[in-house]
Design an enzyme around this catalytic site. Sequence first.
Site: not given
Length: 489
Positions: A162-163, A186, A188, A240-241, A262-263, A290, A296, A393, A453
């Site tokens: 979602w971020n 799919k 979030a 996600g987590s 990508e956790l 930011r 993450c 985190e 990034s």
Amino acid sequence: MTTTATQESALLDRVADGLFIGGEWVAAEGGKTFEVRDPSTGEVLKEIADASAADGIRALDAAVAAQDAWAKTAPRERGEILRRAFDLLMERREDFALLMTLEMGKPLAEARGEVNYGGEFLRWFSEEAVRITGRYGWNPEGTGRIVVAQRPVGPSYFITPWNFPLAMATRKIAPALAAGCTVVVKPAALTPLTTVAFVQLLEEVGLPKGVVNVVTTTSSSKVSGPIIADPRLRKLSFTGSTEVGRKLIEQSAQGILRTSMELGGNAPFVVFEDADLDKAVEGALVAKFRNIGQACTAANRFIVHESVAPEFARRVTERVSGMRVGRGTEDGVAIGPLIDDDAVASTDELVQDAVSKGATVLAGGSPIDGTGSFYAPTVLGDVSADARLLREEIFGPVLGITTFADEDEAVRLANATEYGLISYVFTQDLARGHRMIDRLDTGMMGLNTGLVSNAAAPFGGVKQSGIGREGGFEGIHEFLDTKYTLIPA
């Protein structure tokens, strides 16, 4: 410029409210819907389709049906579709920025930055589509010729967070399409509208039916489980987590799926005694605040040399204390809401744990009363080694400072985590900077910068921060299988 309710309503009306399956916008099974809310007010933005497990399989059916034709589509044509998507996204950057701000909460200035960043994946992979290569040559024995070719993996399933609702969609979809793979995505449930709007854009630029399908749902595991278990699926990508990632890896093992994960992260931000403190402070503000700290890649542990820690803390606190908090659509807002009240509670829990163990509150340190899910931008000094926020985190605007005495201690503290996504190092000693590249156990590093990034660079981590890379030359290979053929002489 502050937006009006009329502008917001008109934009939301243009976003589809159905599932996108086989090139058609359709209702969910049984007509189920769910509400998407503005985290700054708690008000409903829009109701959209709430997919069932059967809807998810229908989306996979469409992707499978479209796979052969899309794989045979000329690489130039695939690339030109992505390029048209980039051009149209840039034309509509203000609409996409506002939509992200409404559903996720980030300030408009940051949302515009995400549109630019997310768009770059479309442009980068539009160029990579025509650069998929193999090799040809004699085998060492001289008895035959070796032919190595790259082929699309096949139907792929993406679960996005979602971020960063636009960038996470483009970062996954663009390389898949460039490689010749079809997709089910799919998004979030907290922030699905941006992805839906992006898929509408893909439809508009001429993407063939069934190549990208989107299922919005509040039942993520129920929808994802059957898709992952289906033997026709060949690739799974998740952001996600780490906890959820482990479960998805277990599920994907049954079908031996190609996976990209990508956790979680727990990024160290190391400031040496010779650092340019002006640059270090600017880097800290970017790396920590930011996206309201909900990234993450956010710096999580500020490890500062004891000789400069007081001055670093003073400068950072001065800047953080001046940050304006509010709805992201308002002029001058630097810190928007957290995604929901649960995020506020978990952030405060980590702050109070640190304070109970001796940390000093230099700024903020508590939720903000009133409408919306707001937490005051926070600086904590003297964070002890046993504080949870050094191990877990933090998805919030909290900057915690601990100190070190020498380089070996800094490295030990930085590496003292199960995660290994990204690290930040500030030093003017070039040799030391090179040593940190080798010594810090992370997949990425920012040397004297708080923002790393880039679509042209491989994004990903080591240890429990994930598997695979997104972006760069490496990104498209996540969606390609290698096939070797021997032709006898």
